[in-house]
Design an enzyme around this catalytic site. Structure first.
Site, PDB file in Angstrom:
ATOM      1  N   CYS A 126      11.591   6.354  20.157  1.00  5.95           N
ATOM      2  CA  CYS A 126      12.155   4.999  20.079  1.00  5.95           C
ATOM      3  C   CYS A 126      13.033   4.667  21.284  1.00  5.95           C
ATOM      4  O   CYS A 126      13.410   3.519  21.483  1.00  5.95           O
ATOM      5  CB  CYS A 126      12.950   4.852  18.800  1.00  5.95           C
ATOM      6  SG  CYS A 126      11.990   5.351  17.371  1.00  5.95           S
ATOM      7  N   HIS A 419      10.669  -3.288  14.502  1.00  9.91           N
ATOM      8  CA  HIS A 419      10.909  -2.232  15.494  1.00  9.91           C
ATOM      9  C   HIS A 419       9.603  -1.608  15.949  1.00  9.91           C
ATOM     10  O   HIS A 419       9.193  -0.579  15.433  1.00  9.91           O
ATOM     11  CB  HIS A 419      11.858  -1.191  14.872  1.00  9.91           C
ATOM     12  CG  HIS A 419      12.033   0.058  15.667  1.00  9.91           C
ATOM     13  ND1 HIS A 419      12.149   0.065  17.039  1.00  9.91           N
ATOM     14  CD2 HIS A 419      12.124   1.359  15.277  1.00  9.91           C
ATOM     15  CE1 HIS A 419      12.286   1.320  17.450  1.00  9.91           C
ATOM     16  NE2 HIS A 419      12.267   2.124  16.402  1.00  9.91           N
ATOM     17  N   CYS A 449      18.731   5.304  18.905  1.00  8.18           N
ATOM     18  CA  CYS A 449      18.394   6.628  18.403  1.00  8.18           C
ATOM     19  C   CYS A 449      16.887   6.821  18.483  1.00  8.18           C
ATOM     20  O   CYS A 449      16.142   5.849  18.566  1.00  8.18           O
ATOM     21  CB  CYS A 449      18.854   6.774  16.953  1.00  8.18           C
ATOM     22  SG  CYS A 449      18.174   5.498  15.877  1.00  8.18           S
TER      23      CYS A 449
END
Lengths: 463, 311
Positions: A126, A419, A449
């Site tokens: 990510c 996301h 994160c």
């Protein structure tokens, strides 16, 4: 490395840009990095993304390359980069087909950028998008390139489905077999169960626990309440809806396949609606399960890119300069042995970044903390406020500090937008740079994160 | 007295023999011997098969290295142990025996090309509240040096050799089956998703085709609702996940509680005492069933100093 008044790379970098033009426009400051001298600035010029959409929705049949190309072309249109050679394009995808080994270069070739624009792929779960911004900014600061496009794309809908390990081995053995008996021997190893394909999962390879289950453990450890998570989720949706309403995303988002707003955004959600959802993670723990589909990000499709450049590059092309990329820091934690939560690495990166830059939370006007889950943000905040944790785990003399909620994710974040893993970094950088430009002063902190127990934090500064 | 075996015993034929014995025992009540055979079975010149080690390690999620994994040594020596358990003078029925506990000293790294001598025997026949238990001891030597020793404790349910009545057995079994609230770790550090083929896959790498692990039908024949995972599969995966690197001598024990019915989702909590694998000092592991909240097994691993436990 580069003691010439002009940069060797720049000679051929921008199409049709003459050397004398370049020299004339440099305002006498030292532009390139010479050992010991302060490196030149890397500037966020602007960003573009396609609206994000839940997986299996409107982009169900769009590939990573389709979406990344669309995001690039929107950026090209917005900043007049047709036929331009960009210093370098860096992007990536987390859920990636093996045929997409050159995803970014292929997207560049399919875009309106000059075909001689080099590109590379990067993958850091990510944090992919933010790390591409960091990497290209550093190249700009060092004078290796004058312009760069950073970003990423991810499709959870068009995810690669692989054959099972058993079938894969049989097929590989079969391809190496020369004689019929050898081929039959290879086929004899095939079991019916091998015919079942493998779809990617969000489970951590070393623990088998999904990201949500990992975060549920951290959530329980920090005793983050259901209500606090729902409130943060609600704030994300209302902040993002308000930002859309005031036109904040008008020059950050380009419609794609009939979608013009993030399809996950629920402007009409409420605490009551969020409170009615059943927990989906942490149901096996002794602590109460608090994480729902409402306070966790859904699997999402989308792509986002950011245009970066030197001040010189921006001026020469009459492009805006929204913010400087100041510095960044990565961290990782040992989540495999349960010593720290999977998504807690940014908590460790933050004090290192602040110390190096002689800053505290008080120096910042905007905090962009990626909302993988509402509780990821809340555990980060709680950890930085916890004296004991900051002393024993972060090696500080006291608590790192408090992030004020009115500075946090002011235009919404991943809970509202969704996301698409590799696209999130560029979404955040572009939005934060614009917020800083609107304000005209101040600084912003980014915290992202990532799977594998990693995280990246970064500082942007208004110009 | 040592009985030296010429070849590695075939597990499948040992099981087939045991199956025939238990079928015959069903027909006519055989007088069980009440003492253990004293003979040790020995097999020399055992060698790890690199491709089998490769398959074993793949199943464990580890890469094949230069040394023999601890769990694979067990596979290698297991037929010798079973040859003792399937002797006509061994008092307990081989099939349906439940693996209670294992304690293994892996005294030094064993290279893949080392020829190993295996000695196995049984001892400690004792009553258990739901039957009788026995220890199977295996020593592995490379030349004169002992490199690995294992003690496996098995339970033969419902077989009482010391004259307990059937009523005692019934109460003991009932008490055992009552699912008292167990104290479990609050948080897992890992999750295993074990498919219905887990037993068959481990059988393929270990050669242990005990029918209790293979299919619903074959498990039912032995009194289980569904096939259960091999204890040594679970233990070897525990070692792969929480153990040291392959060059570190270590001791490990595992205690089996509720069997893992397949397919199944198992949660684990592994507390590893190490800041990195190089400084591995040990680990404590608990595995449990998240739905029924019962412990499947617990394990303890600890580093051995170079000459610890050597003869």
């Amino acid at each position: 490395m580069n003691n010439l008044p002009t940069e060797p790379n720049s000679m051929s970098e921008s199409n049709g840009m003459s050397e004398s033009n370049r020299t004339a426009e440099s305002d006498g400051t030292t532009e390139s990095y010479r050992g010991g001298a302060k490196p030149r600035a890397a500037v966020v010029i602007g960003g573009n993304r396609i609206p994000f959409a839940r997986s299996g929705g409107p982009y169900a049949y769009a590939s990573n390359q389709d979406m990344l190309t669309a995001a690039l072309d929107g950026l090209v249109a917005r900043f007049g980069l047709q036929g331009e050679r960009i210093g370098e394009v860096a992007a990536g995808a987390v859920l990636k087909h093996s045929r997409d080994f050159n995803l970014t270069r292929e997207a560049v070739l399919g875009s309106a950028l000059a075909a001689d624009t080099p590109a590379y792929d990067l993958q850091q779960a990510c944090a992919t998008g933010l790390e591409t911004v960091v990497g290209l900014s550093n190249k700009i600061k060092l004078g290796q390139i004058d312009s760069g496009i950073a970003g990423g794309a991810d499709s959870a809908s068009d995810a690669p489905v692989a054959v099972s390990e058993g079938l894969r081995r049989v097929l590989l053995d079969l391809s190496r077999a020369r004689t019929t008996p050898q081929k039959l021997a290879a086929l004899r190893n095939l079991r019916p169960a091998d015919l079942k394909p493998n779809a990617p999962t969000t489970a951590e390879p070393r623990t088998g626990l999904s990201m949500g289950e990992h975060q549920a453990i951290t959530t329980a450890r920090w005793d983050i309440s259901r209500q606090a998570q729902d409130e943060l989720a609600l704030a994300s949706h209302t902040n993002m809806a308000a930002a859309y309403d005031r036109g904040f995303f008008d020059d950050l988002v380009t419609p794609f396949r009939g979608v013009s707003r993030d399809a996950n955004l629920r402007a009409d959600t409420s605490l009551e609606k969020l409170a009615s959802l059943k927990p989906v993670f942490g149901r096996d723990l002794t602590a109460q399960a608090t994480m729902t589909a409402g306070n966790s990000t859904p699997l999402t499709d989308g792509a986002a890119v950011v245009l970066l450049g030197s001040e010189d590059y921006a001026r020469k092309h009459s492009l805006p300069m929204l913010a400087n990329v100041v510095d960044a820091e990565a961290a990782a934690v040992d989540f495999v042995h349960g010593k720290e939560g999977l998504l807690m690495a940014p908590v460790y990166a933050m004090p290192r970044l602040l110390q190096r830059n002689n800053m505290t939370f008080a120096d910042f006007d905007f905090f962009e903390i990626h909302e993988a889950f509402a509780s990821t943000v809340l555990t980060s905040l709680a950890a930085w406020e916890d004296e004991d944790f900051c002393r024993t785990q972060l090696g500080l003399s006291g608590a790192l500090g408090t992030v004020h909620r009115n500075k946090l994710n002011v235009n919404g974040s991943s809970l509202a937008a969704g996301h698409p893993f590799a696209a999130t970094g560029a979404r955040i950088v572009a939005s934060l740079a614009k917020s800083l430009a609107e304000k005209g002063s101040g600084r912003g902190l980014i915290s992202v994160c990532a799977a594998g127990g990693q995280g990246v934090v970064a500082i942007l500064e208004a110009r | 007295m040592d009985r030296v075996l010429a070849d590695p015993p075939e597990l499948t034929s040992l099981y087939a023999g045991a199956l025939a014995v238990s079928a015959r025992a069903g027909l006519r009540r055989r007088q069980r011997p009440s003492a253990l055979p004293l003979d040790r079975h020995r097999l020399d010149g055992l060698l790890a098969a690199p491709d089998e080690v490769e398959g074993f390690q793949r199943l464990m999620g580890r890469a094949r290295g230069d040394f023999v994994p601890s769990g694979y040594v067990h596979i290698l020596v297991f037929p010798v142990a079973v040859s003792v358990l399937s002797r006509p003078d061994f008092p307990l029925p081989l099939l349906g025996m439940i693996h209670l506990r294992n304690e293994i000293h892996h005294l030094r790294p064993i290279r893949l090309d080392e020829r190993l001598a295996v000695t196995a025997w049984v001892e400690n026949l004792t009553p258990h509240r739901s039957g009788s238990q026995v220890d199977v001891v295996v020593h592995v030597h490379s030349g004169p040096e002992m490199v690995w020793m294992g003690r496996s404790t098995y339970l033969a349910k419902g077989i009482h050799l010391t004259g307990t009545s059937d009523a005692d057995v019934a109460t003991a079994v009932a008490a055992d089956a009552s699912p008292a609230a167990e104290e479990l770790p609050g948080c897992p550090t890992a999750e295993w998703s074990l498919g219905g083929d887990t037993g068959r896959r481990y059988a393929a790498v270990s050669g242990d085709y005990n029918p209790i692990h293979l299919s619903v039908l074959s498990a039912r024949a032995l009194g289980m609702k569904r096939p259960i995972a091999h204890g040594m599969y679970l233990a070897s995966r525990m070692v792969a996940a929480a153990g040291p690197d392959e060059s570190t001598p270590f001791k490990w024990t595992v205690e089996f509680r509720a069997p893992v019915l397949l397919p199944s989702r198992v949660l684990l909590s592994a507390e590893v005492d190490a800041s990195s694998t190089a400084q591995w000092r040990g680990a404590e592991v608990v595995a449990w069933d998240p739905r029924r909240r019962r412990t499947h097994f617990s394990g303890r691993l600890e580093r051995l100093t170079v000459d610890a436990g050597a003869k």
